[in-house]
Design an enzyme around this catalytic site. Structure first.
Site, PDB file in Angstrom:
ATOM      1  N   LYS A 146       0.816  -1.222   0.000  1.00  0.00           N
ATOM      2  CA  LYS A 146       0.000   0.000   0.000  1.00  0.00           C
ATOM      3  C   LYS A 146       0.849   1.272   0.000  1.00  0.00           C
ATOM      4  O   LYS A 146       0.394   2.321  -0.464  1.00  0.00           O
ATOM      5  CB  LYS A 146      -0.942   0.004   1.198  1.00  0.00           C
ATOM      6  CG  LYS A 146      -2.067  -1.010   1.093  1.00  0.00           C
ATOM      7  CD  LYS A 146      -3.050  -0.856   2.241  1.00  0.00           C
ATOM      8  CE  LYS A 146      -4.205  -1.835   2.088  1.00  0.00           C
ATOM      9  NZ  LYS A 146      -5.241  -1.642   3.121  1.00  0.00           N
ATOM     10  N   GLY A 196      -0.004  -1.000  16.005  1.00  0.00           N
ATOM     11  CA  GLY A 196       0.640  -0.984  14.699  1.00  0.00           C
ATOM     12  C   GLY A 196       0.869   0.424  14.191  1.00  0.00           C
ATOM     13  O   GLY A 196       0.168   1.371  14.591  1.00  0.00           O
ATOM     14  N   ALA A 197       1.858   0.568  13.312  1.00  0.00           N
ATOM     15  CA  ALA A 197       2.178   1.879  12.743  1.00  0.00           C
ATOM     16  C   ALA A 197       2.543   1.754  11.269  1.00  0.00           C
ATOM     17  O   ALA A 197       3.399   2.477  10.767  1.00  0.00           O
ATOM     18  CB  ALA A 197       3.319   2.534  13.536  1.00  0.00           C
ATOM     19  N   LYS A 231       8.713   4.133  14.948  1.00  0.00           N
ATOM     20  CA  LYS A 231       7.664   4.236  13.929  1.00  0.00           C
ATOM     21  C   LYS A 231       6.381   4.794  14.531  1.00  0.00           C
ATOM     22  O   LYS A 231       5.693   5.610  13.909  1.00  0.00           O
ATOM     23  CB  LYS A 231       7.396   2.867  13.304  1.00  0.00           C
ATOM     24  CG  LYS A 231       8.505   2.364  12.391  1.00  0.00           C
ATOM     25  CD  LYS A 231       8.121   1.076  11.687  1.00  0.00           C
ATOM     26  CE  LYS A 231       7.024   1.293  10.662  1.00  0.00           C
ATOM     27  NZ  LYS A 231       6.700   0.056   9.914  1.00  0.00           N
ATOM     28  N   ASP A 236     -10.017   2.848   2.224  1.00  0.00           N
ATOM     29  CA  ASP A 236      -9.986   2.159   3.506  1.00  0.00           C
ATOM     30  C   ASP A 236     -10.588   3.001   4.633  1.00  0.00           C
ATOM     31  O   ASP A 236     -11.272   2.482   5.513  1.00  0.00           O
ATOM     32  CB  ASP A 236      -8.552   1.775   3.878  1.00  0.00           C
ATOM     33  CG  ASP A 236      -8.049   0.569   3.107  1.00  0.00           C
ATOM     34  OD1 ASP A 236      -8.880  -0.281   2.743  1.00  0.00           O
ATOM     35  OD2 ASP A 236      -6.833   0.472   2.879  1.00  0.00           O
TER      36      ASP A 236
END
Length: 268
Positions: free
Chosen positions: A64, A121-122, A149, A97
């Site tokens: 992505k 998450g990152a 991150k 999304d």
């Protein structure tokens, strides 16, 4: 002439996207095909060159962000693209999304306004979901096993981030898993955190339909997987790639796709 579409990712044989898009094509009487194309980072240049001959394609993990360098125009405004329209070889990137997440989240939970939300998450998925939660009034903190991150993303979007040592004081009301941890049994991305205030867990994974994270939290919180997000983002993606109005039919399409997908899962 039959129109050609695809999903670009890696190790995506489990994907329900071909079924979902086939329902949309059937609904509108469109003669089109939709295939899964798996490519490593090393194979991406040649694969994208092939996809320039298609009418459009979707993008999933881990490409992505990787796809950005190939685009002639990026209209995603997020740095993460899941939909590419192709016009005579010219590629324009979008993201649907955020639309899918906010729409489905609202269906199953309601507004996150004022709620303490822990995002796990990152990566590319978090890059979509964090700004959607902020836009809808949530108090967001990001946790990622690679802390820099999380810190970089938090600075970019103006929210908090947590180190492993700072998790003890976190009492989230909402947890959103934006990692791929949970695709296989025995994987749980949740760190050691106080769950006494937890109301809702949203796992963006949809296969398996019940992840270990959802099992762990289901005794004391509502849980939901990402199937609805997948369906809604696909409907919006086809609006872009097919250049048609799907929003006026979105409720009918959603229910029809969900029924077909649930039948497919039940028989497999």
């Amino acid at each position: 002439m039959k129109r050609k579409f695809a999903l670009l990712g890696h190790n995506i044989s489990y994907s329900l996207s071909p079924l979902i898009h086939s329902v949309i094509y059937e609904f509108y009487g469109i003669d089109a095909s939709y295939e899964l194309i798996s490519a490593t980072e090393e194979e991406l240049d040649a694969t994208v060159e092939k996809l320039r001959g298609y009418d459009g394609f979707n993008v999933t993990k881990p490409h992505k962000i990787n796809i950005l360098r190939f685009l002639d125009e990026d209209r995603s405004e997020t740095g993460s693209v899941n939909t590419v329209s192709v016009d005579k070889g010219r590629m324009t990137g979008y993201t649907t999304d955020g639309f899918g997440f906010s729409g489905h989240f609202g269906m199953v939970y309601g507004s996150p306004r004022g709620k303490k939300c822990l995002v796990l998450g990152a990566g590319g998925v978090a890059r979509i979901i964090v700004p959607e939660l902020i836009k809808n009034g949530a108090e967001v903190s990001i946790f990622n096993r690679t802390e820099p991150k999380a810190a970089d993303m938090a600075a970019e979007f103006g929210c908090g981030h947590l180190s492993a040592g700072g998790l003890n004081g976190c009492r989230p009301e909402i947890i959103v898993n934006c990692t791929s941890c949970g695709l296989r049994a025995g994987e749980d991305p949740l760190p050691d955190v106080n769950l006494s205030h937890l109301e809702f867990v949203y796992d963006t994974i949809y296969s398996p339909p019940v992840t270990d994270l959802m099992k762990r939290c289901s005794a004391f919180a509502k849980t939901e997987n990402g199937l609805g997000m997948l369906i809604l983002q696909a409907i919006k993606a086809d609006e872009i790639m097919l250049n048609i109005d799907t929003m006026s039919d979105i409720n009918i399409l959603y229910e029809r796709i969900k029924e077909r997908v649930c039948d497919e899962i039940a028989h497999n």
